[in-house]
Design a protein around this motif. Structure first.
Motif, PDB file in Angstrom:
ATOM      1  N   THR A 120       0.828  -1.210   0.000  1.00 14.57           N
ATOM      2  CA  THR A 120       0.000   0.000   0.000  1.00 14.57           C
ATOM      3  C   THR A 120       0.859   1.255   0.000  1.00 14.57           C
ATOM      4  N   ALA A 121       1.939   1.261   0.757  1.00 16.32           N
ATOM      5  CA  ALA A 121       2.806   2.441   0.809  1.00 16.32           C
ATOM      6  C   ALA A 121       3.345   2.798  -0.580  1.00 16.32           C
ATOM      7  N   GLU A 122       3.641   1.796  -1.385  1.00 18.24           N
ATOM      8  CA  GLU A 122       4.122   2.042  -2.746  1.00 18.24           C
ATOM      9  C   GLU A 122       2.981   2.513  -3.640  1.00 18.24           C
ATOM     10  N   ARG A 123       1.798   1.937  -3.472  1.00 21.34           N
ATOM     11  CA  ARG A 123       0.636   2.355  -4.273  1.00 21.34           C
ATOM     12  C   ARG A 123       0.300   3.822  -4.027  1.00 21.34           C
ATOM     13  N   ILE A 124       0.449   4.247  -2.784  1.00 19.59           N
ATOM     14  CA  ILE A 124       0.192   5.653  -2.448  1.00 19.59           C
ATOM     15  C   ILE A 124       1.062   6.560  -3.308  1.00 19.59           C
ATOM     16  N   LYS A 125       2.306   6.170  -3.526  1.00 18.81           N
ATOM     17  CA  LYS A 125       3.238   6.959  -4.331  1.00 18.81           C
ATOM     18  C   LYS A 125       2.894   6.925  -5.816  1.00 18.81           C
ATOM     19  N   LEU A 126       2.096   5.943  -6.246  1.00 24.53           N
ATOM     20  CA  LEU A 126       1.782   5.757  -7.668  1.00 24.53           C
ATOM     21  C   LEU A 126       0.409   6.281  -8.057  1.00 24.53           C
ATOM     22  N   LEU A 127      -0.328   6.853  -7.088  1.00 24.44           N
ATOM     23  CA  LEU A 127      -1.666   7.387  -7.339  1.00 24.44           C
ATOM     24  C   LEU A 127      -1.665   8.896  -7.141  1.00 24.44           C
ATOM     25  N   GLU A 128      -2.270   9.598  -8.067  1.00 21.64           N
ATOM     26  CA  GLU A 128      -2.421  11.044  -7.948  1.00 21.64           C
ATOM     27  C   GLU A 128      -3.042  11.368  -6.582  1.00 21.64           C
ATOM     28  N   ASN A 129      -2.465  12.314  -5.881  1.00 21.64           N
ATOM     29  CA  ASN A 129      -2.938  12.695  -4.548  1.00 21.64           C
ATOM     30  C   ASN A 129      -3.037  11.477  -3.637  1.00 21.64           C
ATOM     31  N   GLY A 130      -2.068  10.600  -3.751  1.00 20.20           N
ATOM     32  CA  GLY A 130      -2.084   9.323  -3.057  1.00 20.20           C
ATOM     33  C   GLY A 130      -2.237   9.411  -1.557  1.00 20.20           C
ATOM     34  N   GLU A 131      -1.632  10.417  -0.935  1.00 21.19           N
ATOM     35  CA  GLU A 131      -1.731  10.528   0.524  1.00 21.19           C
ATOM     36  C   GLU A 131      -3.189  10.642   0.960  1.00 21.19           C
ATOM     37  N   SER A 132      -3.983  11.417   0.224  1.00 21.88           N
ATOM     38  CA  SER A 132      -5.390  11.567   0.599  1.00 21.88           C
ATOM     39  C   SER A 132      -6.201  10.310   0.281  1.00 21.88           C
ATOM     40  N   MET A 133      -5.659   9.431  -0.560  1.00 24.90           N
ATOM     41  CA  MET A 133      -6.339   8.195  -0.935  1.00 24.90           C
ATOM     42  C   MET A 133      -5.838   7.000  -0.121  1.00 24.90           C
ATOM     43  N   ALA A 134      -4.937   7.221   0.815  1.00 29.39           N
ATOM     44  CA  ALA A 134      -4.332   6.129   1.587  1.00 29.39           C
ATOM     45  C   ALA A 134      -5.351   5.215   2.263  1.00 29.39           C
ATOM     46  N   PRO A 135      -6.415   5.733   2.868  1.00 31.56           N
ATOM     47  CA  PRO A 135      -7.378   4.819   3.498  1.00 31.56           C
ATOM     48  C   PRO A 135      -8.041   3.874   2.492  1.00 31.56           C
ATOM     49  N   VAL A 136      -8.324   4.366   1.304  1.00 34.07           N
ATOM     50  CA  VAL A 136      -8.941   3.526   0.271  1.00 34.07           C
ATOM     51  C   VAL A 136      -7.963   2.434  -0.153  1.00 34.07           C
ATOM     52  N   LEU A 137      -6.738   2.823  -0.396  1.00 33.05           N
ATOM     53  CA  LEU A 137      -5.737   1.856  -0.838  1.00 33.05           C
ATOM     54  C   LEU A 137      -5.438   0.823   0.246  1.00 33.05           C
ATOM     55  N   GLY A 138      -5.433   1.247   1.501  1.00 30.30           N
ATOM     56  CA  GLY A 138      -5.196   0.316   2.599  1.00 30.30           C
ATOM     57  C   GLY A 138      -6.268  -0.755   2.666  1.00 30.30           C
ATOM     58  N   ALA A 139      -7.486  -0.394   2.324  1.00 27.22           N
ATOM     59  CA  ALA A 139      -8.585  -1.360   2.350  1.00 27.22           C
ATOM     60  C   ALA A 139      -8.414  -2.429   1.276  1.00 27.22           C
ATOM     61  N   PHE A 140      -7.751  -2.090   0.179  1.00 24.91           N
ATOM     62  CA  PHE A 140      -7.541  -3.071  -0.897  1.00 24.91           C
ATOM     63  C   PHE A 140      -6.621  -4.201  -0.448  1.00 24.91           C
ATOM     64  N   ALA A 141      -5.671  -3.865   0.380  1.00 19.68           N
ATOM     65  CA  ALA A 141      -4.618  -4.814   0.744  1.00 19.68           C
ATOM     66  C   ALA A 141      -5.163  -6.117   1.317  1.00 19.68           C
ATOM     67  N   GLY A 142      -6.271  -6.060   2.054  1.00 20.56           N
ATOM     68  CA  GLY A 142      -6.775  -7.261   2.691  1.00 20.56           C
ATOM     69  C   GLY A 142      -7.858  -7.998   1.925  1.00 20.56           C
ATOM     70  N   ASP A 143      -8.230  -7.540   0.747  1.00 21.19           N
ATOM     71  CA  ASP A 143      -9.317  -8.168   0.008  1.00 21.19           C
ATOM     72  C   ASP A 143      -8.797  -9.293  -0.879  1.00 21.19           C
ATOM     73  N   LYS A 144      -9.341 -10.506  -0.690  1.00 24.02           N
ATOM     74  CA  LYS A 144      -8.848 -11.660  -1.454  1.00 24.02           C
ATOM     75  C   LYS A 144      -9.173 -11.550  -2.943  1.00 24.02           C
ATOM     76  N   ASN A 145     -10.306 -10.919  -3.320  1.00 25.83           N
ATOM     77  CA  ASN A 145     -10.639 -10.787  -4.742  1.00 25.83           C
ATOM     78  C   ASN A 145      -9.702  -9.821  -5.461  1.00 25.83           C
ATOM     79  N   ALA A 146      -9.275  -8.790  -4.761  1.00 29.23           N
ATOM     80  CA  ALA A 146      -8.342  -7.838  -5.366  1.00 29.23           C
ATOM     81  C   ALA A 146      -7.013  -8.502  -5.695  1.00 29.23           C
ATOM     82  N   SER A 147      -6.716  -9.598  -5.020  1.00 27.80           N
ATOM     83  CA  SER A 147      -5.452 -10.289  -5.265  1.00 27.80           C
ATOM     84  C   SER A 147      -5.418 -10.984  -6.618  1.00 27.80           C
ATOM     85  N   GLN A 148      -6.527 -10.989  -7.342  1.00 24.23           N
ATOM     86  CA  GLN A 148      -6.586 -11.615  -8.663  1.00 24.23           C
ATOM     87  C   GLN A 148      -6.670 -10.584  -9.786  1.00 24.23           C
ATOM     88  N   THR A 149      -6.671  -9.299  -9.444  1.00 23.58           N
ATOM     89  CA  THR A 149      -6.885  -8.247 -10.431  1.00 23.58           C
ATOM     90  C   THR A 149      -5.567  -7.567 -10.783  1.00 23.58           C
TER      91      THR A 149
END
Length: 168
Positions: free
Chosen positions: A75-104
């Motif tokens: 997630t810390a790396e994704r924050i750096k790769l998304l426009e305005n990533g710091e403000s999107m950190a909570p959204v990106l953090g939620a992705f980390a634990g989702d098993k379906n996202a692990s296939q996308t």
């Protein structure tokens, strides 16, 4: 039979898009255009619709989009790769634990610059390695010396999923 398979693939694509973007903390998805935070790369004296080194920019966009949508990217790396990533950190953090996202993941297919700091990106959204959403359209922005996935692209995936999210 073929139409049922197509419907299942579309449903998988929409599901994957929803998994990527729908979380209880999506309220941070607004795009304030980040123009005050953007750094303009050096260009030749005559303004063009491309950065000074389009080949290097395309390589960075491809690398960064692939990493951003790679479920193994922290997630810390994704924050750096998304426009305005710091403000999107909570959204990106939620992705980390989702098993379906692990296939996308994504496969970048084409990049067209619209300015030295913006590009249109055509990509395939993949689920378990299979194309679920072919020729999807997104944008990349040059912010803080890095080509990033735009918040507009992330919010576009929200729209594709059929959801309504405040700020997108």
């Amino acid at each position: 039979m073929v139409s049922q398979m197509l419907l299942k693939r579309r449903a998988a694509a929409f599901g994957a898009a929803a998994v990527l973007v729908l979380t209880p903390v999506v309220a941070g998805c607004s795009d304030d255009n980040g123009s005050s935070n953007q750094v303009t790369p050096t260009t030749s004296p005559a303004m063009t619709d491309q950065p000074m080194d389009p080949g290097a920019a395309k390589a960075q966009i491809t690398k960064n989009w692939t990493a951003f949508f790679d479920p193994k990217t922290p997630t810390a790396e994704r924050i750096k790769l998304l426009e305005n990533g710091e403000s999107m950190a909570p959204v990106l953090g939620a992705f980390a634990g989702d098993k379906n996202a692990s296939q996308t993941s994504v496969k970048v297919k084409e990049i067209d610059f619209t300015s030295p700091t913006n590009a249109n990106v055509t990509y395939d959204l993949l689920v378990a390695g299979n194309t679920a959403l072919p020729d999807a359209k997104g944008t990349s922005v040059f912010q803080n010396d890095t080509w990033k996935v735009s918040v507009q692209t992330l919010c576009g995936l929200v729209q594709v999923s059929g959801a309504t999210v405040p700020g997108c």
